[in-house]
Scaffold this motif. Structure first.
Motif, PDB file in Angstrom:
ATOM      1  N   ILE A 220       0.942  -0.907  -0.239  1.00  0.00           N
ATOM      2  CA  ILE A 220       0.420  -0.123   0.191  1.00  0.00           C
ATOM      3  C   ILE A 220       0.650   1.204   0.136  1.00  0.00           C
ATOM      4  O   ILE A 220       1.722   1.514   0.459  1.00  0.00           O
ATOM      5  CB  ILE A 220      -0.854  -0.095   1.413  1.00  0.00           C
ATOM      6  N   THR A 222       1.656   4.615   1.024  1.00  0.00           N
ATOM      7  CA  THR A 222       1.228   5.261   1.913  1.00  0.00           C
ATOM      8  C   THR A 222       1.806   6.128   2.688  1.00  0.00           C
ATOM      9  O   THR A 222       3.338   6.952   2.165  1.00  0.00           O
ATOM     10  CB  THR A 222       1.253   4.450   3.448  1.00  0.00           C
ATOM     11  N   LEU A 269       3.493  -2.118   3.678  1.00  0.00           N
ATOM     12  CA  LEU A 269       2.693  -0.095   3.914  1.00  0.00           C
ATOM     13  C   LEU A 269       4.624   0.373   2.586  1.00  0.00           C
ATOM     14  O   LEU A 269       5.748  -0.030   3.292  1.00  0.00           O
ATOM     15  CB  LEU A 269       2.932   0.700   5.112  1.00  0.00           C
ATOM     16  N   LEU A 271       5.847   3.469   2.730  1.00  0.00           N
ATOM     17  CA  LEU A 271       5.758   4.441   3.317  1.00  0.00           C
ATOM     18  C   LEU A 271       6.864   5.669   3.413  1.00  0.00           C
ATOM     19  O   LEU A 271       7.614   5.425   2.202  1.00  0.00           O
ATOM     20  CB  LEU A 271       6.503   3.945   5.359  1.00  0.00           C
ATOM     21  N   ALA A 299      -1.055   8.637  -3.096  1.00  0.00           N
ATOM     22  CA  ALA A 299      -1.179   7.976  -1.961  1.00  0.00           C
ATOM     23  C   ALA A 299      -2.591   7.447  -2.175  1.00  0.00           C
ATOM     24  O   ALA A 299      -3.633   7.143  -2.217  1.00  0.00           O
ATOM     25  CB  ALA A 299      -0.766   7.987  -0.541  1.00  0.00           C
ATOM     26  N   LEU A 301      -3.030   5.225   0.447  1.00  0.00           N
ATOM     27  CA  LEU A 301      -3.513   5.657   1.948  1.00  0.00           C
ATOM     28  C   LEU A 301      -2.968   6.575   2.483  1.00  0.00           C
ATOM     29  O   LEU A 301      -1.893   7.404   1.870  1.00  0.00           O
ATOM     30  CB  LEU A 301      -3.188   4.057   2.679  1.00  0.00           C
ATOM     31  N   LEU A 303      -1.960   8.951   5.894  1.00  0.00           N
ATOM     32  CA  LEU A 303      -2.169   8.687   7.375  1.00  0.00           C
ATOM     33  C   LEU A 303      -1.916  10.640   8.234  1.00  0.00           C
ATOM     34  O   LEU A 303      -0.406  10.616   7.867  1.00  0.00           O
ATOM     35  CB  LEU A 303      -1.116   7.597   7.716  1.00  0.00           C
ATOM     36  N   THR A 328      -8.189   7.331   4.276  1.00  0.00           N
ATOM     37  CA  THR A 328      -7.593   7.899   5.656  1.00  0.00           C
ATOM     38  C   THR A 328      -7.589   7.180   6.909  1.00  0.00           C
ATOM     39  O   THR A 328      -8.819   6.744   6.758  1.00  0.00           O
ATOM     40  CB  THR A 328      -7.362   9.409   6.116  1.00  0.00           C
ATOM     41  N   ILE A 371      -6.813   0.292   9.296  1.00  0.00           N
ATOM     42  CA  ILE A 371      -5.922   0.168   7.783  1.00  0.00           C
ATOM     43  C   ILE A 371      -6.630  -0.976   7.242  1.00  0.00           C
ATOM     44  O   ILE A 371      -6.647  -0.403   6.104  1.00  0.00           O
ATOM     45  CB  ILE A 371      -4.530  -0.103   8.045  1.00  0.00           C
TER      46      ILE A 371
END
Length: 454
Positions: A220, A222, A269, A271, A299, A301, A303, A328, A371
């Motif tokens: 993902i 993120t 993830l 990130l 993205a 996802l 955060l 989100t 998530i």
């Protein structure tokens, strides 16, 4: 295949063992030139699925002990004669063994050429071949299970079921049109519509799970975003399990996107820790802030991190606005400190919020669960058939469009000839998906992305 190919099948690093794979019509003959069995026999006399212990020979010199494993065509990975030589895993020994095999007449394998030969020799279809690369690159248990399931033919079986239905209908219509004097029963509209509807449902189900499947298999993308000192870098370090991002009390410490691939339970993830969102006159920091906004847009996802120990400011409110219509999970950080922020503004804007102290937290189980819920992976079934990539998705989409148009034609009373053309178009798309009608360019492109030795 005229040429016999060879490559290292194990990683490019020292280890206890190194495996060199040879495949082709002359694989056993070439292996005989570099491998001497301890009992003085010849690999050419060996049956398939048999092994011999012996030595590697090059220029008349013995330089390593080895095991030779022989597979006879067609019962091998590639469908050809295959020999795998297992030597000690030092890089020099592996390279010298490979050099000896090339001197015996083999040529270097291209990326993915072993699996390409397996596909061309009918050992697997294209979806299974693509799953080999996914299995090798799997970064988590769920991805590995899903890829292995595809390798076992889960997607192929589902697609072939649709193909069988469509092909039967197409053949019945073609026979009825082409041979009007024969007593061939006509396929009535309702039966044809039922068949197309069943195919439509199956393809829609596959497409519906594509995004979640990609998230679980590929990971993902993120973005961690927020105002300076909200705790973004602390969150990055918490999830990565190490000091990946620099953490200080000085605003603007993070000036560019810091990337890391982490495993959060079953999730992988990708990130991206971004620069703190604020107005800045610093040219370098401003570039980092612009990249942070770009990450919010791209993205899968987001955060957004909020510092609950400080009142919300315009940067926080702007972030809330930027995150609208994105997947989100709001991170309300520093919950170990007295609360000064108006938390209700955050919880009203975001359906899913997690309260943590990124600096002190050791349990990320709640974050993982939230998530998974947000990306729709809470009930992800790794054993279900999945579309693994954009190529498969596009074939499926185009086949679905043809089927939907065929259904419209039936309901509009358009001639069977037009309906049959659309059904044949859908069949061709699905045959391309499984590789039975894939172009040479598509096949070459797929296998070019494989590692050498597979």
């Amino acid at each position: 295949m005229e040429k016999t190919i060879a490559a290292v099948a194990t990683g490019n690093a020292a280890g206890g063992l190194g495996v060199i794979r040879i495949s082709g019509e002359k694989a056993i003959c070439m292996a005989d030139k570099v491998f001497r069995p301890l009992d003085g026999s010849s690999l050419s006399d060996l049956k398939g699925y048999r092994a011999k212990f012996g030595s590697i020979i090059f220029d008349g010199e013995t330089f390593d002990d080895a095991v030779a494993l022989v597979f006879r065509a067609p019962k091998s990975y590639t469908g050809e004669d295959v020999v795998e030589l297992s030597v000690h895993g030092g890089l020099f020994i592996i390279e010298k063994t490979l050099e000896a095999i090339f001197a015996a007449g083999a040529v270097p394998a291209e990326p993915g050429e072993f699996t390409k030969r397996a596909f061309l020799n009918g050992k697997m279809d294209l979806t299974q071949a693509e799953s080999v690369a996914d299995l090798i690159s799997a970064q988590g248990e769920t991805a590995a299970k899903a890829s292995y399931n595809a390798l076992q033919g889960a997607l192929s079986k589902r697609i072939n079921g649709v193909l069988e239905m469509l092909t039967d209908s197409s053949a019945s219509m073609a026979a009825w049109v082409d041979y009007p004097d024969e007593e061939i029963p006509e396929l009535d509209d309702q039966a044809l519509a039922d068949t197309l509807e069943s195919a439509r449902i199956t393809l829609e189900e596959l497409l519906k799970t594509y995004e979640n499947g990609q998230a679980m298999i590929q990971g993902i993308d993120t973005a961690i975003v927020g105002r300076p000192n909200a705790g973004k870098s602390s969150l990055m370090n918490l999830l990565s399990g190490r000091e990946k991002s620099i953490v200080t009390t000085i605003e603007g410490t993070t000036r560019d996107v810091v990337e890391e691939v982490v495993r959060l339970g079953e999730l992988v993830l990708h990130l991206n820790d971004t620069a703190g969102l604020r107005e800045s006159n610093d040219e370098v920091e401003s570039i980092g802030i612009e990249r942070a906004y770009q990450k919010i847009e791209s993205a899968m996802l987001v955060l957004p991190v909020f510092d609950c120990s400080r009142p919300l400011n315009d940067d926080d409110l702007g972030l809330i606005e930027k995150c609208k219509n994105k997947k989100t999970v709001a991170i309300i950080n520093k919950n170990d400190l007295p609360t000064a922020a108006d938390i209700s503004l955050i919880t009203a804007a975001f359906t899913d919020c997690v309260f943590i102290s990124a600096k002190n937290c050791t349990d990320t189980g709640e974050l993982e669960a939230v998530i998974k819920k947000v990306i729709g992976a809470s009930d992800f079934d790794a054993s279900a058939p999945l579309l693994a990539n954009q190529r498969q998705k596009l074939c499926c989409q185009r086949a679905l469009e043809d089927i939907n148009e065929a259904l419209t034609c039936i309901n509009s009373g358009i001639t069977r000839d037009a309906v049959n053309v659309l059904i044949d178009d859908a069949i061709n798309e699905l045959l391309s998906l499984t590789g039975k009608k894939a172009t040479v360019e598509v096949v070459n492109n797929i296998f070019s992305k494989f590692c050498v030795g597979k």
